[in-house]
Design a protein around this motif. Structure first.
Motif, PDB file in Angstrom:
ATOM      1  N   MET A 187       0.822  -1.211   0.000  1.00 44.82           N
ATOM      2  CA  MET A 187       0.000   0.000   0.000  1.00 44.82           C
ATOM      3  C   MET A 187       0.857   1.262   0.000  1.00 44.82           C
ATOM      4  N   ARG A 188       0.439   2.228  -0.790  1.00 40.12           N
ATOM      5  CA  ARG A 188       1.114   3.531  -0.824  1.00 40.12           C
ATOM      6  C   ARG A 188       0.073   4.624  -0.604  1.00 40.12           C
ATOM      7  N   HIS A 189       0.416   5.620   0.195  1.00 37.17           N
ATOM      8  CA  HIS A 189      -0.502   6.739   0.448  1.00 37.17           C
ATOM      9  C   HIS A 189       0.311   7.908   0.989  1.00 37.17           C
ATOM     10  N   PRO A 190       0.014   9.136   0.541  1.00 40.46           N
ATOM     11  CA  PRO A 190       0.828  10.291   0.987  1.00 40.46           C
ATOM     12  C   PRO A 190       0.773  10.535   2.500  1.00 40.46           C
ATOM     13  N   LYS A 191      -0.267  10.030   3.182  1.00 44.05           N
ATOM     14  CA  LYS A 191      -0.386  10.288   4.628  1.00 44.05           C
ATOM     15  C   LYS A 191      -0.070   9.050   5.472  1.00 44.05           C
ATOM     16  N   ILE A 192       0.637   8.087   4.881  1.00 45.27           N
ATOM     17  CA  ILE A 192       0.875   6.816   5.576  1.00 45.27           C
ATOM     18  C   ILE A 192       1.612   7.009   6.905  1.00 45.27           C
ATOM     19  N   SER A 193       2.375   8.094   7.014  1.00 49.44           N
ATOM     20  CA  SER A 193       3.161   8.316   8.243  1.00 49.44           C
ATOM     21  C   SER A 193       2.270   8.547   9.473  1.00 49.44           C
ATOM     22  N   VAL A 194       0.973   8.879   9.269  1.00 43.55           N
ATOM     23  CA  VAL A 194       0.100   9.074  10.445  1.00 43.55           C
ATOM     24  C   VAL A 194      -0.107   7.762  11.215  1.00 43.55           C
ATOM     25  N   LEU A 195       0.232   6.638  10.569  1.00 48.08           N
ATOM     26  CA  LEU A 195       0.079   5.352  11.252  1.00 48.08           C
ATOM     27  C   LEU A 195       1.217   5.059  12.232  1.00 48.08           C
ATOM     28  N   GLU A 196       2.244   5.922  12.245  1.00 46.57           N
ATOM     29  CA  GLU A 196       3.367   5.698  13.176  1.00 46.57           C
ATOM     30  C   GLU A 196       2.874   5.675  14.626  1.00 46.57           C
ATOM     31  N   ARG A 197       2.035   6.599  15.022  1.00 43.54           N
ATOM     32  CA  ARG A 197       1.377   6.622  16.338  1.00 43.54           C
ATOM     33  C   ARG A 197       2.332   6.223  17.471  1.00 43.54           C
ATOM     34  N   GLU A 198       3.414   6.982  17.609  1.00 43.97           N
ATOM     35  CA  GLU A 198       4.519   6.583  18.483  1.00 43.97           C
ATOM     36  C   GLU A 198       4.134   6.304  19.929  1.00 43.97           C
ATOM     37  N   LYS A 199       3.209   7.081  20.474  1.00 43.30           N
ATOM     38  CA  LYS A 199       2.838   6.893  21.891  1.00 43.30           C
ATOM     39  C   LYS A 199       1.518   6.132  22.034  1.00 43.30           C
ATOM     40  N   PHE A 200       1.108   5.429  20.991  1.00 39.57           N
ATOM     41  CA  PHE A 200      -0.167   4.708  21.028  1.00 39.57           C
ATOM     42  C   PHE A 200      -0.113   3.639  22.118  1.00 39.57           C
ATOM     43  N   ILE A 201      -1.006   3.765  23.086  1.00 37.41           N
ATOM     44  CA  ILE A 201      -0.918   2.941  24.294  1.00 37.41           C
ATOM     45  C   ILE A 201      -1.226   1.464  24.032  1.00 37.41           C
ATOM     46  N   TRP A 202      -1.946   1.164  22.933  1.00 37.75           N
ATOM     47  CA  TRP A 202      -2.267  -0.232  22.615  1.00 37.75           C
ATOM     48  C   TRP A 202      -1.211  -0.893  21.724  1.00 37.75           C
ATOM     49  N   SER A 203      -0.191  -0.155  21.325  1.00 39.81           N
ATOM     50  CA  SER A 203       0.861  -0.773  20.511  1.00 39.81           C
ATOM     51  C   SER A 203       1.719  -1.669  21.398  1.00 39.81           C
ATOM     52  N   LEU A 204       2.052  -2.850  20.901  1.00 41.42           N
ATOM     53  CA  LEU A 204       2.902  -3.760  21.687  1.00 41.42           C
ATOM     54  C   LEU A 204       4.335  -3.255  21.792  1.00 41.42           C
ATOM     55  N   THR A 205       4.669  -2.219  21.049  1.00 44.19           N
ATOM     56  CA  THR A 205       5.979  -1.587  21.219  1.00 44.19           C
ATOM     57  C   THR A 205       6.018  -0.812  22.543  1.00 44.19           C
ATOM     58  N   ASN A 206       4.833  -0.374  22.995  1.00 43.54           N
ATOM     59  CA  ASN A 206       4.755   0.592  24.098  1.00 43.54           C
ATOM     60  C   ASN A 206       4.310   0.000  25.430  1.00 43.54           C
ATOM     61  N   VAL A 207       4.639  -1.264  25.661  1.00 45.67           N
ATOM     62  CA  VAL A 207       4.230  -1.915  26.912  1.00 45.67           C
ATOM     63  C   VAL A 207       4.713  -1.139  28.132  1.00 45.67           C
ATOM     64  N   SER A 208       5.914  -0.583  28.057  1.00 46.87           N
ATOM     65  CA  SER A 208       6.465   0.114  29.230  1.00 46.87           C
ATOM     66  C   SER A 208       5.680   1.388  29.582  1.00 46.87           C
ATOM     67  N   LEU A 209       4.889   1.917  28.640  1.00 46.77           N
ATOM     68  CA  LEU A 209       4.069   3.097  28.947  1.00 46.77           C
ATOM     69  C   LEU A 209       2.979   2.787  29.973  1.00 46.77           C
ATOM     70  N   LEU A 210       2.759   1.489  30.226  1.00 48.35           N
ATOM     71  CA  LEU A 210       1.698   1.105  31.158  1.00 48.35           C
ATOM     72  C   LEU A 210       2.160   1.072  32.612  1.00 48.35           C
ATOM     73  N   GLU A 211       3.461   1.220  32.840  1.00 53.55           N
ATOM     74  CA  GLU A 211       3.957   1.124  34.211  1.00 53.55           C
ATOM     75  C   GLU A 211       3.279   2.115  35.167  1.00 53.55           C
ATOM     76  N   PRO A 212       3.004   3.367  34.737  1.00 53.23           N
ATOM     77  CA  PRO A 212       2.316   4.295  35.649  1.00 53.23           C
ATOM     78  C   PRO A 212       0.912   3.832  36.072  1.00 53.23           C
ATOM     79  N   TYR A 213       0.341   2.857  35.346  1.00 48.57           N
ATOM     80  CA  TYR A 213      -1.012   2.387  35.665  1.00 48.57           C
ATOM     81  C   TYR A 213      -1.009   1.156  36.578  1.00 48.57           C
ATOM     82  N   LEU A 214       0.180   0.647  36.901  1.00 45.32           N
ATOM     83  CA  LEU A 214       0.254  -0.587  37.688  1.00 45.32           C
ATOM     84  C   LEU A 214      -0.403  -0.466  39.060  1.00 45.32           C
ATOM     85  N   HIS A 215      -0.480   0.765  39.582  1.00 44.05           N
ATOM     86  CA  HIS A 215      -1.107   0.953  40.905  1.00 44.05           C
ATOM     87  C   HIS A 215      -2.576   0.534  40.899  1.00 44.05           C
TER      88      HIS A 215
END
Length: 356
Positions: free
Chosen positions: A150-178
């Motif tokens: 797939m090619r699209h001029p706005k494809i970079s919007v899918l990067e979603r770096e701080k997206f909390i449901w991305s499995l890349t961002n598991v460590s972002l959940l540490e503040p919620y452990l309480h």
């Protein structure tokens, strides 16, 4: 993650009015469908069409480029023969409309789209046979493979770096452990997060990148009878969590959610993995991380469900569906350990692939 006051709460008559004004459709039947933080209506129109009206939460409605991208992806998959919904244009040719309504929190803007209706029932309603799990794994991999092209001029919007449901961002959940304070599960979740940091993050550079649907769960896969006493997949829905990630994340998410409705969750990994590998065989790093990634997804789901209940106590029953079963499964997988679980998954996948 959507904020407390962002979930829409449109009445049936408000939804019917939008259908008439924007699409020139007269409602014959309308009913609400369950949703995490949006609002969905199943609609039958007098004009003869069945469709799904989706009203996005006000937080996500602020990102029209992301919505445009999701709409494009569905269309792209549909054109490539995959059973994805497509968005129907309004009478003025627009794919979205913005509605400003007071849902009890003052005037807010909500983005509205009308989707084609896909036949079938959710996969949660039928027996998860090895064949159906194989097909689910295969569909998930096929989708990710097709999206490579797939090619699209706005494809970079899918990067979603701080997206909390991305499995890349598991460590972002540490503040919620309480939120798990006083729960014996808290120690298990902390240990899994530690495993993620020490065994998954260092290997990430060896994972293959791709665009993930991000939420292939038992409510987002539709099936219908195949004529041989089994079922075939008739639809993949809800692209709201779509983001740039890694193939192995998509597989881990699929296995996680397919386990939830299964009477014997340990039997899910093998056939789902076999289906996935029939399209995209895993490399060594991906194989090595699969167990911890599945556990990490369960933890994401448990922690974020607890968080959402604090925001929406009235929606607790729906929000905790995955969570209640997930607690039992995480405990079992953790107790069995990586070696034992991988042995079951990889051996049954190998046997299945020999037979195919």
């Amino acid at each position: 993650m959507a904020e407390k006051h962002s979930k829409p709460n449109f009445s049936h008559s408000q939804a019917s009015e939008i259908l008439k004004r924007c699409y020139n459709l007269t409602t014959l039947e309308i009913r609400s469908l369950p949703s995490y933080d949006d609002q969905n209506f199943y609609v039958v129109a007098v004009e003869g069409c069945k469709c799904i009206l989706k009203i996005l939460n006000s937080e996500d409605s602020k990102n029209p480029d992301l919505i445009e991208m999701q709409t494009f992806v569905m269309s792209f998959l549909h054109q490539n023969g995959l059973p994805a919904q497509t968005v129907l244009p309004s009478t003025s040719g627009q794919l979205t409309s913005m509605e400003e309504v007071d849902c009890g929190y003052g005037l807010q803007k909500y983005l509205v789209r009308l989707f084609t209706y896909l036949p079938g029932t959710t996969i949660s309603q039928v027996p998860s046979t090895p064949q159906l799990l194989f097909e689910t794994g295969k569909m998930a991999a096929t989708m990710d493979k097709v999206l490579q092209e797939m090619r699209h001029p706005k494809i970079s919007v899918l990067e979603r770096e701080k997206f909390i449901w991305s499995l890349t961002n598991v460590s972002l959940l540490e503040p919620y452990l309480h939120l798990l304070d006083g729960d014996p599960l808290q120690e298990v979740v902390k240990s899994i997060f530690h495993q993620f940091k020490t065994s998954v993050e260092p290997q990430r550079s060896n994972f293959r990148k791709g665009i993930n649907h991000g939420d292939i769960n038992d409510l987002n896969v539709l099936v219908e009878p195949d004529g041989n006493d089994g079922h075939r997949i008739s639809g993949i829905i809800d692209f709201g969590d779509m983001h740039t990630g890694y193939y192995i994340h998509e597989l881990a998410i699929t296995i996680t959610y397919m386990m939830i409705e299964h009477p014997n969750p340990m039997e899910v990994g093998g056939p789902t993995l076999a289906g996935w590998e029939s399209v995209l065989p895993l490399n060594e790093a991906e194989k090595d991380c699969l167990y911890v990634l599945v556990l990490s997804r369960f933890c994401q789901s448990l922690v974020l469900a607890r968080h959402s209940v604090t925001l929406h106590p009235e929606n607790e029953e729906y929000l905790m569906i995955t969570s209640r079963k997930g607690i039992y499964i995480v405990s079992q997988l953790w107790k069995l350990g990586k070696e034992q679980v991988e042995k079951v998954w990889f051996e049954s996948a190998a046997q299945l692939n020999k037979r195919k």
